[in-house]
Design an enzyme around this catalytic site. Sequence first.
Site, PDB file in Angstrom:
ATOM      1  N   HIS A   9      12.134  12.141   6.358  1.00  0.00           N
ATOM      2  CA  HIS A   9      13.041  13.090   5.674  1.00  0.00           C
ATOM      3  C   HIS A   9      12.815  13.166   4.162  1.00  0.00           C
ATOM      4  CE1 HIS A   9      16.748  10.421   4.442  1.00  0.00           C
ATOM      5  NE2 HIS A   9      15.618   9.808   4.194  1.00  0.00           N
ATOM      6  N   GLY A  26       0.830  -1.206   0.000  1.00  0.00           N
ATOM      7  CA  GLY A  26       0.000   0.000   0.000  1.00  0.00           C
ATOM      8  C   GLY A  26       0.856   1.245   0.000  1.00  0.00           C
ATOM      9  N   PHE A  57       1.431   4.936   1.922  1.00  0.00           N
ATOM     10  CA  PHE A  57       1.067   5.633   3.166  1.00  0.00           C
ATOM     11  C   PHE A  57       0.384   6.977   2.905  1.00  0.00           C
ATOM     12  CE2 PHE A  57       5.961   5.564   3.509  1.00  0.00           C
ATOM     13  CZ  PHE A  57       6.157   6.689   2.711  1.00  0.00           C
TER      14      PHE A  57
END
Length: 339
Positions: A248, A228, A230
């Site tokens: 980051h 998937g 995020f």
Amino acid sequence: MAQSIPSHEHILQLGFGFWGSKALLSAVELGVFTELAKKPANAAELQSRLKLHPRSVRDFLDTLVALGMLERDAQGTYRNTAETDFYLDRTKPSYIGGILEMANQRLYRFWGGLTQGLQNGKPQNEITHNEPDLFTALYSDPDRLETFLKAMTGVSRPTARAIVAKFPWREVKTFCDVGCAQGGLTVEIARANPHITGIGFDLKPVQPIFEHFVRENGLADRLSFKPGSFFEDPIPSAEVLVMGHILHDWDMDEKRLLLKKSLEALPKGGRLIVYDAMIDNERRENTFGLLMSLNMLIETNGGFDYTGADCVGWMREAGFRDAYVERLTGTHSMAVATK
Ligand SMILES: C[S@@+](CC[C@H](N)C(=O)[O-])C[C@H]1O[C@@H](n2cnc3c(N)ncnc32)[C@H](O)[C@@H]1O
């Protein structure tokens, strides 16, 4: 009294630092360390085994000696140092040269655009060379994908060991490694904690590489993969979420969104661990963290690295409590917070 003149050595050493860096990257590319791990050799033997032109072979090998990457004995036989033998022989599981191969193939030329990036604030990698973005570019070629994901495991291993040692895993039964790559940390946590089950969450192309690595480590009964994104999908729920080298990559709004989605995915009392090459709060000492942040300019549309204090502040803003920062290695720290 004559005024003492300051030394120019440090300036020149740094200014020409790319010479040494490229000598090492080419040695990895040519397989110097892998060849010497099979059998130490003199310059002529190595020249023929590596198919090099005779002109510069001695200079190249002796440069690597001077840089501390090779040893040469009185008979002129070259061999690996203990470090290069362990980390740069491609046939060993401890090989971390994948990340240097990536630096050689991609970052070395893209860092040539640093001045331009500083002027226009734009990435200087495949995105400007009319190629797809970072992850698409890496993931469109299965070999490059596997090299990159394995490299992440090698290079993140010391950090993973420190996280296993410093977080109270005995209090936890489930975790999810968000953006798990090959699963270096996922496996390390499960191996050290037989009572825990875990999920690796990452983009779909990562699945076979993660699952193969988990099987190789005999952990398929306790570790599974959830494909998937995020950004588009919910983050899987678990008592502990880990995000390593994820925040980051993204800009401030995306960082906030990832923290918000992590909070939503956690049960009450659940904890989030974020780790990165966090910059020291004074922004003076962690050169690697600061350069990593410049690397995010080269590589991403809006990513940047940050201090531990920054991270704790964002975690509190997102609604987490009890946030703290703990040093993991010389370059890396983790921030931990509770829902
Ligand atoms: C820099 S790597 C970090 C890997 C690992 N956590 C570590 O520290 O070694 C970033 C990871 O984020 C994953 N990633 C990138 N975009 C993603 C997305 N939209 N959803 C899930 N994972 C993503 C990449 O596939 C990659 O594995």
